[in-house]
Design a protein around this motif. Structure first.
Motif, PDB file in Angstrom:
ATOM      1  N   GLU A  52       0.816  -1.214   0.000  1.00 41.74           N
ATOM      2  CA  GLU A  52       0.000   0.000   0.000  1.00 41.74           C
ATOM      3  C   GLU A  52       0.853   1.268   0.000  1.00 41.74           C
ATOM      4  OE1 GLU A  52       0.297  -1.615   4.208  1.00 41.74           O
ATOM      5  OE2 GLU A  52      -0.318  -2.426   2.289  1.00 41.74           O
ATOM      6  N   GLU A  53       2.097   1.182   0.463  1.00 37.02           N
ATOM      7  CA  GLU A  53       2.994   2.339   0.474  1.00 37.02           C
ATOM      8  C   GLU A  53       3.904   2.360  -0.744  1.00 37.02           C
ATOM      9  OE1 GLU A  53       5.277   1.982   4.007  1.00 37.02           O
ATOM     10  OE2 GLU A  53       3.557   2.056   5.332  1.00 37.02           O
ATOM     11  N   ASP A  54       4.207   1.179  -1.282  1.00 37.78           N
ATOM     12  CA  ASP A  54       5.206   1.051  -2.329  1.00 37.78           C
ATOM     13  C   ASP A  54       4.643   0.234  -3.487  1.00 37.78           C
ATOM     14  OD1 ASP A  54       7.373   0.566  -3.939  1.00 37.78           O
ATOM     15  OD2 ASP A  54       8.649  -0.234  -2.368  1.00 37.78           O
ATOM     16  N   PRO A  55       4.267   0.876  -4.587  1.00 37.15           N
ATOM     17  CA  PRO A  55       3.713   0.135  -5.727  1.00 37.15           C
ATOM     18  C   PRO A  55       4.680  -0.889  -6.310  1.00 37.15           C
ATOM     19  CG  PRO A  55       3.302   2.486  -5.955  1.00 37.15           C
ATOM     20  CD  PRO A  55       4.239   2.316  -4.793  1.00 37.15           C
ATOM     21  N   SER A  56       5.978  -0.762  -6.041  1.00 39.70           N
ATOM     22  CA  SER A  56       6.945  -1.715  -6.588  1.00 39.70           C
ATOM     23  C   SER A  56       7.190  -2.905  -5.658  1.00 39.70           C
ATOM     24  CB  SER A  56       8.277  -1.008  -6.872  1.00 39.70           C
ATOM     25  OG  SER A  56       8.862  -0.565  -5.671  1.00 39.70           O
ATOM     26  N   ALA A  57       6.537  -2.940  -4.492  1.00 37.13           N
ATOM     27  CA  ALA A  57       6.783  -4.011  -3.523  1.00 37.13           C
ATOM     28  C   ALA A  57       6.490  -5.389  -4.107  1.00 37.13           C
ATOM     29  CB  ALA A  57       5.951  -3.785  -2.264  1.00 37.13           C
ATOM     30  N   GLY A  58       5.495  -5.493  -4.974  1.00 36.24           N
ATOM     31  CA  GLY A  58       5.141  -6.774  -5.558  1.00 36.24           C
ATOM     32  C   GLY A  58       6.170  -7.313  -6.539  1.00 36.24           C
ATOM     33  N   LEU A  59       7.134  -6.492  -6.930  1.00 35.61           N
ATOM     34  CA  LEU A  59       8.165  -6.930  -7.870  1.00 35.61           C
ATOM     35  C   LEU A  59       9.270  -7.738  -7.179  1.00 35.61           C
ATOM     36  CD1 LEU A  59       8.625  -3.591  -9.855  1.00 35.61           C
ATOM     37  CD2 LEU A  59       7.263  -5.588 -10.522  1.00 35.61           C
ATOM     38  N   TYR A  60       9.313  -7.679  -5.860  1.00 33.06           N
ATOM     39  CA  TYR A  60      10.387  -8.304  -5.093  1.00 33.06           C
ATOM     40  C   TYR A  60       9.847  -9.421  -4.231  1.00 33.06           C
ATOM     41  CZ  TYR A  60      12.762  -4.121  -6.607  1.00 33.06           C
ATOM     42  OH  TYR A  60      13.295  -3.129  -7.377  1.00 33.06           O
ATOM     43  N   PRO A  61      10.625 -10.430  -3.898  1.00 31.38           N
ATOM     44  CA  PRO A  61      12.037 -10.604  -4.246  1.00 31.38           C
ATOM     45  C   PRO A  61      12.185 -11.014  -5.709  1.00 31.38           C
ATOM     46  CG  PRO A  61      11.278 -12.496  -3.003  1.00 31.38           C
ATOM     47  CD  PRO A  61      10.133 -11.517  -3.051  1.00 31.38           C
ATOM     48  N   VAL A  62      13.342 -10.726  -6.275  1.00 32.57           N
ATOM     49  CA  VAL A  62      13.632 -11.062  -7.667  1.00 32.57           C
ATOM     50  C   VAL A  62      14.604 -12.239  -7.711  1.00 32.57           C
ATOM     51  CG1 VAL A  62      13.173  -8.737  -8.524  1.00 32.57           C
ATOM     52  CG2 VAL A  62      15.475  -9.323  -7.773  1.00 32.57           C
ATOM     53  N   GLN A  63      14.724 -12.839  -8.875  1.00 26.99           N
ATOM     54  CA  GLN A  63      15.601 -13.989  -9.030  1.00 26.99           C
ATOM     55  C   GLN A  63      17.058 -13.563  -8.934  1.00 26.99           C
ATOM     56  OE1 GLN A  63      14.781 -16.282 -12.523  1.00 26.99           O
ATOM     57  NE2 GLN A  63      16.367 -17.775 -12.107  1.00 26.99           N
ATOM     58  N   ARG A  64      17.856 -14.380  -8.250  1.00 27.39           N
ATOM     59  CA  ARG A  64      19.285 -14.085  -8.097  1.00 27.39           C
ATOM     60  C   ARG A  64      20.044 -14.457  -9.362  1.00 27.39           C
ATOM     61  NH1 ARG A  64      22.136 -15.951  -2.803  1.00 27.39           N
ATOM     62  NH2 ARG A  64      21.015 -14.106  -2.128  1.00 27.39           N
ATOM     63  N   ASN A  65      20.934 -13.576  -9.781  1.00 27.42           N
ATOM     64  CA  ASN A  65      21.842 -13.835 -10.895  1.00 27.42           C
ATOM     65  C   ASN A  65      23.038 -14.586 -10.311  1.00 27.42           C
ATOM     66  OD1 ASN A  65      23.861 -13.725 -12.857  1.00 27.42           O
ATOM     67  ND2 ASN A  65      23.215 -11.726 -13.594  1.00 27.42           N
ATOM     68  N   GLU A  66      23.157 -15.869 -10.633  1.00 25.06           N
ATOM     69  CA  GLU A  66      24.190 -16.729 -10.037  1.00 25.06           C
ATOM     70  C   GLU A  66      25.592 -16.417 -10.540  1.00 25.06           C
ATOM     71  OE1 GLU A  66      23.606 -18.596  -7.499  1.00 25.06           O
ATOM     72  OE2 GLU A  66      21.437 -18.360  -7.551  1.00 25.06           O
ATOM     73  N   LYS A 129       9.132  -1.936 -15.964  1.00 25.13           N
ATOM     74  CA  LYS A 129       9.554  -2.217 -17.339  1.00 25.13           C
ATOM     75  C   LYS A 129      10.921  -2.884 -17.431  1.00 25.13           C
ATOM     76  CE  LYS A 129       7.023   1.475 -19.649  1.00 25.13           C
ATOM     77  NZ  LYS A 129       7.119   2.600 -20.582  1.00 25.13           N
ATOM     78  N   MET A 130      11.684  -2.862 -16.363  1.00 26.68           N
ATOM     79  CA  MET A 130      13.072  -3.329 -16.424  1.00 26.68           C
ATOM     80  C   MET A 130      13.207  -4.780 -15.973  1.00 26.68           C
ATOM     81  SD  MET A 130      14.269  -0.664 -17.703  1.00 26.68           S
ATOM     82  CE  MET A 130      15.948  -1.172 -17.838  1.00 26.68           C
ATOM     83  N   PRO A 131      14.227  -5.482 -16.503  1.00 25.20           N
ATOM     84  CA  PRO A 131      14.494  -6.851 -16.065  1.00 25.20           C
ATOM     85  C   PRO A 131      15.249  -6.832 -14.729  1.00 25.20           C
ATOM     86  CG  PRO A 131      16.056  -6.229 -17.773  1.00 25.20           C
ATOM     87  CD  PRO A 131      15.103  -5.066 -17.602  1.00 25.20           C
ATOM     88  N   LEU A 132      14.531  -6.987 -13.642  1.00 19.37           N
ATOM     89  CA  LEU A 132      15.131  -6.903 -12.314  1.00 19.37           C
ATOM     90  C   LEU A 132      15.819  -8.217 -11.952  1.00 19.37           C
ATOM     91  CD1 LEU A 132      12.199  -5.113 -10.471  1.00 19.37           C
ATOM     92  CD2 LEU A 132      14.261  -4.077 -11.436  1.00 19.37           C
ATOM     93  N   GLU A 133      16.893  -8.113 -11.207  1.00 17.44           N
ATOM     94  CA  GLU A 133      17.621  -9.278 -10.729  1.00 17.44           C
ATOM     95  C   GLU A 133      18.306  -8.950  -9.420  1.00 17.44           C
ATOM     96  OE1 GLU A 133      20.507 -10.177 -13.761  1.00 17.44           O
ATOM     97  OE2 GLU A 133      21.827  -8.566 -13.150  1.00 17.44           O
ATOM     98  N   GLU A 134      18.701  -9.983  -8.707  1.00 23.26           N
ATOM     99  CA  GLU A 134      19.481  -9.794  -7.480  1.00 23.26           C
ATOM    100  C   GLU A 134      20.913 -10.211  -7.761  1.00 23.26           C
ATOM    101  OE1 GLU A 134      18.294 -10.898  -3.233  1.00 23.26           O
ATOM    102  OE2 GLU A 134      19.774 -12.433  -3.744  1.00 23.26           O
ATOM    103  N   ARG A 135      21.839  -9.400  -7.299  1.00 21.44           N
ATOM    104  CA  ARG A 135      23.260  -9.703  -7.412  1.00 21.44           C
ATOM    105  C   ARG A 135      23.873  -9.616  -6.029  1.00 21.44           C
ATOM    106  NH1 ARG A 135      25.290  -6.148 -12.629  1.00 21.44           N
ATOM    107  NH2 ARG A 135      23.842  -7.064 -14.143  1.00 21.44           N
ATOM    108  N   LEU A 136      24.902 -10.389  -5.808  1.00 17.57           N
ATOM    109  CA  LEU A 136      25.655 -10.294  -4.558  1.00 17.57           C
ATOM    110  C   LEU A 136      26.870  -9.424  -4.843  1.00 17.57           C
ATOM    111  CD1 LEU A 136      25.458 -13.978  -3.317  1.00 17.57           C
ATOM    112  CD2 LEU A 136      24.002 -12.041  -2.714  1.00 17.57           C
ATOM    113  N   TYR A 137      26.998  -8.347  -4.091  1.00 15.10           N
ATOM    114  CA  TYR A 137      28.080  -7.397  -4.313  1.00 15.10           C
ATOM    115  C   TYR A 137      28.923  -7.210  -3.053  1.00 15.10           C
ATOM    116  CZ  TYR A 137      26.590  -5.530  -8.857  1.00 15.10           C
ATOM    117  OH  TYR A 137      26.288  -5.355 -10.175  1.00 15.10           O
TER     118      TYR A 137
END
Length: 158
Positions: A52-66, A129-137
């Motif tokens: 309800e506060e963040d319209p992008s909340a449903g986009l996460y979690p995203v798949q991890r880029n191994e 619109k963007m291809p979201l991913e998770e990276r370990l940095y």
């Protein structure tokens, strides 16, 4: 005589950034100058996002880029999420509570200059619109601290 005692977690500078990434930096900069999105790394914090506060909340979690792996444990979330440099709220590092006042909406990104399609887009539309991913940095700072954290967002090249 100056004796330097390295910390057990310290790594050589040559190990901080993979050599292939280092040598491709000019290609990256040429892409930015040539009209790619002139954005920094966009990240989201799904742990605190409420739909309800963040319209992008449903986009996460995203798949991890191994492709992105670490040689050390992740930094504790309690440390990584509270140690910051929001100088708008003070010059010390323990200002995470005050930084919660930073408004992140409405937030728009203006893409202009040497581009084919100048536009202004709001952050939620952009993220959708963007291809979201998770990276370990592994982040290293000139202030002599480092953290290993997951990052969620999209590649600048996208």
């Amino acid at each position: 005589m100056n004796v330097i005692h390295k910390k057990p977690w310290a790594i050589a500078e040559r190990e901080a950034t993979p050599e292939a990434v280092f040598w491709n930096r000019r290609k990256f900069l040429a892409g930015v100058a040539g009209g790619s999105l002139g954005l920094g790394a966009l990240a989201a914090n799904p742990g605190r996002a409420l739909a309800e506060e963040d319209p992008s909340a449903g986009l996460y979690p995203v798949q991890r880029n191994e492709t992105f792996v670490l040689d050390r444990d992740l930094t504790q979330e309690s440390v990584a999420s509270t140690y910051n440099n929001f100088y708008e709220f003070g010059t010390h590092k323990e200002i995470s509570r005050a930084a919660q006042a930073l408004p992140i909406r409405p937030w728009t990104v203006q893409i202009d200059g040497f581009v084919d399609n100048p536009q202004t887009i709001d952050i939620d539309t952009l993220l959708a619109k963007m291809p979201l991913e998770e990276r370990l940095y592994r982040f290293r700072c000139v202030e002599a601290w480092s953290m290993a954290v997951p990052w969620s967002g999209f590649a600048l090249a996208e």
